[in-house]
Scaffold this motif. Structure first.
Motif, mmCIF file in Angstrom:
data_model
loop_
_atom_site.group_PDB
_atom_site.id
_atom_site.type_symbol
_atom_site.label_atom_id
_atom_site.label_comp_id
_atom_site.label_asym_id
_atom_site.label_seq_id
_atom_site.Cartn_x
_atom_site.Cartn_y
_atom_site.Cartn_z
ATOM 1 N N PHE A 160 32.446 66.625 -3.909
ATOM 2 C CA PHE A 160 33.762 65.985 -4.003
ATOM 3 C C PHE A 160 34.010 65.046 -2.827
ATOM 4 O O PHE A 160 34.515 63.935 -3.009
ATOM 5 C CB PHE A 160 34.860 67.043 -4.077
ATOM 6 N N VAL A 161 33.649 65.472 -1.615
ATOM 7 C CA VAL A 161 33.853 64.622 -0.436
ATOM 8 C C VAL A 161 32.990 63.369 -0.528
ATOM 9 O O VAL A 161 33.428 62.276 -0.183
ATOM 10 C CB VAL A 161 33.548 65.418 0.854
ATOM 11 N N LYS A 170 31.399 61.979 -3.442
ATOM 12 C CA LYS A 170 31.514 61.157 -4.643
ATOM 13 C C LYS A 170 32.906 61.112 -5.255
ATOM 14 O O LYS A 170 33.170 60.256 -6.079
ATOM 15 C CB LYS A 170 30.548 61.683 -5.724
ATOM 16 N N GLY A 171 33.775 62.071 -4.923
ATOM 17 C CA GLY A 171 35.077 62.129 -5.566
ATOM 18 C C GLY A 171 34.970 62.850 -6.902
ATOM 19 O O GLY A 171 33.955 63.464 -7.227
ATOM 20 N N VAL A 172 36.041 62.763 -7.679
ATOM 21 C CA VAL A 172 36.050 63.418 -8.987
ATOM 22 C C VAL A 172 35.263 62.550 -9.961
ATOM 23 O O VAL A 172 35.524 61.370 -10.098
ATOM 24 C CB VAL A 172 37.500 63.606 -9.495
#
Length: 52
Positions: A19-20, A22-24
C-alpha cells in the motif's frame, strides 16, 4: 520512503508495504489474497513489488 524500511515492513506486514509503495490497486488486492491464503507468498509478492 527508505527502501530498507520498506523491505522490513514487507517482511512484517506485507499488505501495508504494498500500500505504501503502490497505493490501492491490483497489487494490493493480490497481496491481501496471498496473505490470507498463506503468509509466505504474501511476503514474497510484497518484496517483489518493492524491489522491481
Amino acid at each position: 520512503m527508505n527502501k530498507i524500511l520498506l523491505i522490513i515492513l514487507a517482511i512484517l506486514l506485507p499488505p501495508v508495504a504494498v500500500f505504501v509503495k503502490k497505493g490501492v490497486g491490483q497489487d494490493l488486492i493480490i497481496n491481501i489474497i496471498l496473505c490470507v491464503l498463506f503468509f509466505v507468498p504474501g511476503v514474497i509478492h510484497s518484496l517483489w513489488v518493492i524491489t522491481r
